[in-house]
Design a protein around this motif. Sequence first.
Motif, PDB file in Angstrom:
ATOM      1  N   HIS A   5       0.646  -1.105  -0.256  1.00 13.36           N
ATOM      2  CA  HIS A   5      -0.125   0.015   0.085  1.00 13.36           C
ATOM      3  C   HIS A   5       0.831   1.352   0.029  1.00 13.36           C
ATOM      4  O   HIS A   5       0.170   2.307  -0.208  1.00 13.36           O
ATOM      5  CB  HIS A   5      -0.975   0.168   1.294  1.00 13.36           C
ATOM      6  CG  HIS A   5      -1.774  -1.076   1.397  1.00 13.36           C
ATOM      7  ND1 HIS A   5      -2.837  -1.373   0.467  1.00 13.36           N
ATOM      8  CD2 HIS A   5      -1.709  -2.297   2.164  1.00 13.36           C
ATOM      9  CE1 HIS A   5      -3.171  -2.549   0.819  1.00 13.36           C
ATOM     10  NE2 HIS A   5      -2.756  -2.971   1.892  1.00 13.36           N
ATOM     11  N   THR A   7       1.791   2.590   2.592  1.00 12.43           N
ATOM     12  CA  THR A   7       1.022   3.386   3.650  1.00 12.43           C
ATOM     13  C   THR A   7       2.275   4.259   4.343  1.00 12.43           C
ATOM     14  O   THR A   7       2.959   3.703   4.755  1.00 12.43           O
ATOM     15  CB  THR A   7       0.570   2.404   4.547  1.00 12.43           C
ATOM     16  OG1 THR A   7      -0.393   1.426   3.613  1.00 12.43           O
ATOM     17  CG2 THR A   7      -0.593   3.320   5.421  1.00 12.43           C
ATOM     18  N   ARG A 109     -13.913  -2.089   8.017  1.00  6.36           N
ATOM     19  CA  ARG A 109     -12.742  -1.348   8.759  1.00  6.36           C
ATOM     20  C   ARG A 109     -12.286  -1.605  10.299  1.00  6.36           C
ATOM     21  O   ARG A 109     -13.345  -1.732  10.970  1.00  6.36           O
ATOM     22  CB  ARG A 109     -13.233   0.062   8.784  1.00  6.36           C
ATOM     23  CG  ARG A 109     -12.079   1.084   9.303  1.00  6.36           C
ATOM     24  CD  ARG A 109     -12.320   2.576   9.434  1.00  6.36           C
ATOM     25  NE  ARG A 109     -12.793   3.108   8.116  1.00  6.36           N
ATOM     26  CZ  ARG A 109     -13.852   3.308   7.438  1.00  6.36           C
ATOM     27  NH1 ARG A 109     -15.066   3.178   8.376  1.00  6.36           N
ATOM     28  NH2 ARG A 109     -14.124   3.707   6.263  1.00  6.36           N
ATOM     29  N   CYS A 143      -1.183  -6.466   5.727  1.00  5.70           N
ATOM     30  CA  CYS A 143      -1.035  -5.850   4.766  1.00  5.70           C
ATOM     31  C   CYS A 143      -1.443  -6.475   3.399  1.00  5.70           C
ATOM     32  O   CYS A 143      -1.767  -5.550   2.253  1.00  5.70           O
ATOM     33  CB  CYS A 143       0.490  -5.340   4.496  1.00  5.70           C
ATOM     34  SG  CYS A 143       1.186  -4.322   5.611  1.00  5.70           S
ATOM     35  N   ARG A 147      -7.020  -3.775   1.788  1.00 10.78           N
ATOM     36  CA  ARG A 147      -7.133  -2.716   0.906  1.00 10.78           C
ATOM     37  C   ARG A 147      -6.583  -1.561   1.126  1.00 10.78           C
ATOM     38  O   ARG A 147      -5.637  -0.836   0.467  1.00 10.78           O
ATOM     39  CB  ARG A 147      -8.659  -2.218   0.301  1.00 10.78           C
ATOM     40  CG  ARG A 147      -8.467  -1.452  -0.929  1.00 10.78           C
ATOM     41  CD  ARG A 147      -9.831  -1.119  -1.096  1.00 10.78           C
ATOM     42  NE  ARG A 147     -10.249  -2.312  -1.961  1.00 10.78           N
ATOM     43  CZ  ARG A 147     -11.809  -2.394  -1.947  1.00 10.78           C
ATOM     44  NH1 ARG A 147     -12.597  -1.382  -1.735  1.00 10.78           N
ATOM     45  NH2 ARG A 147     -12.341  -3.681  -2.599  1.00 10.78           N
ATOM     46  N   ASP A 148      -6.585  -0.943   2.410  1.00  7.88           N
ATOM     47  CA  ASP A 148      -6.073   0.227   3.046  1.00  7.88           C
ATOM     48  C   ASP A 148      -5.709  -0.049   4.422  1.00  7.88           C
ATOM     49  O   ASP A 148      -6.505  -0.502   5.135  1.00  7.88           O
ATOM     50  CB  ASP A 148      -7.086   1.354   2.769  1.00  7.88           C
ATOM     51  CG  ASP A 148      -6.779   2.797   3.335  1.00  7.88           C
ATOM     52  OD1 ASP A 148      -5.625   3.037   3.062  1.00  7.88           O
ATOM     53  OD2 ASP A 148      -7.526   3.577   3.752  1.00  7.88           O
ATOM     54  N   ARG A 150      -3.656   1.921   7.666  1.00 11.79           N
ATOM     55  CA  ARG A 150      -3.007   3.471   8.114  1.00 11.79           C
ATOM     56  C   ARG A 150      -2.595   3.157   9.474  1.00 11.79           C
ATOM     57  O   ARG A 150      -3.343   2.381  10.166  1.00 11.79           O
ATOM     58  CB  ARG A 150      -3.992   4.356   8.095  1.00 11.79           C
ATOM     59  CG  ARG A 150      -4.714   4.619   6.521  1.00 11.79           C
ATOM     60  CD  ARG A 150      -5.825   5.812   6.400  1.00 11.79           C
ATOM     61  NE  ARG A 150      -6.275   5.909   4.846  1.00 11.79           N
ATOM     62  CZ  ARG A 150      -5.678   6.534   4.083  1.00 11.79           C
ATOM     63  NH1 ARG A 150      -4.456   7.445   4.511  1.00 11.79           N
ATOM     64  NH2 ARG A 150      -5.768   6.776   2.799  1.00 11.79           N
TER      65      ARG A 150
END
Length: 168
Positions: A5, A7, A109, A143, A147-148, A150
């Motif tokens: 990502h 990130t 999430r 990871c 998808r995302d 943070r």
Amino acid sequence: MCREHRTESVPESSASGTGRVTSGSPPSAAPRDASAAGRCRLHCPCKPAEARRAVEWAVADRCRATGTSCDRESVADALLVASELTTNAILHGGGITDFRVDVEEPGVRVSVSDRSDALPVTEEPVDPHGRWRVGGHGWPIVCRLARDVRVTGLASGGKCITAVVPLS
């Protein structure tokens, strides 16, 4: 950070998240608010098994509320991510200080906060002497499945890691 990502660590924002639901309580799950289908917040500290139950409950509640079904493999990915994030917070982060799960588009999430300011790292599976390392697989799994991802530093110290796992 997550190579997949790319990130970065970001500072904590002043806006509060929408997944902060703290009332009601289904059996063996996290506290919830019936008006917020698919959202819950565990009382901390928690165990990885409790995090998995909270994710299962939140996804099932969201599916019932919307009349949809979710892909079993996607739900299994979300359960694994929740388990890995909570395990890492316990083993490497000084304990879990907050846990949240929110099921909305584009998926689940999961947010786990801990006491450590140290960023997650990925180590090579083999040490400099050619021996296989025990552990060290959780962060790469997170990871790869999310998808995302943070990492947010918290004003009070510690960090919050949020990962979004697609449900389709």
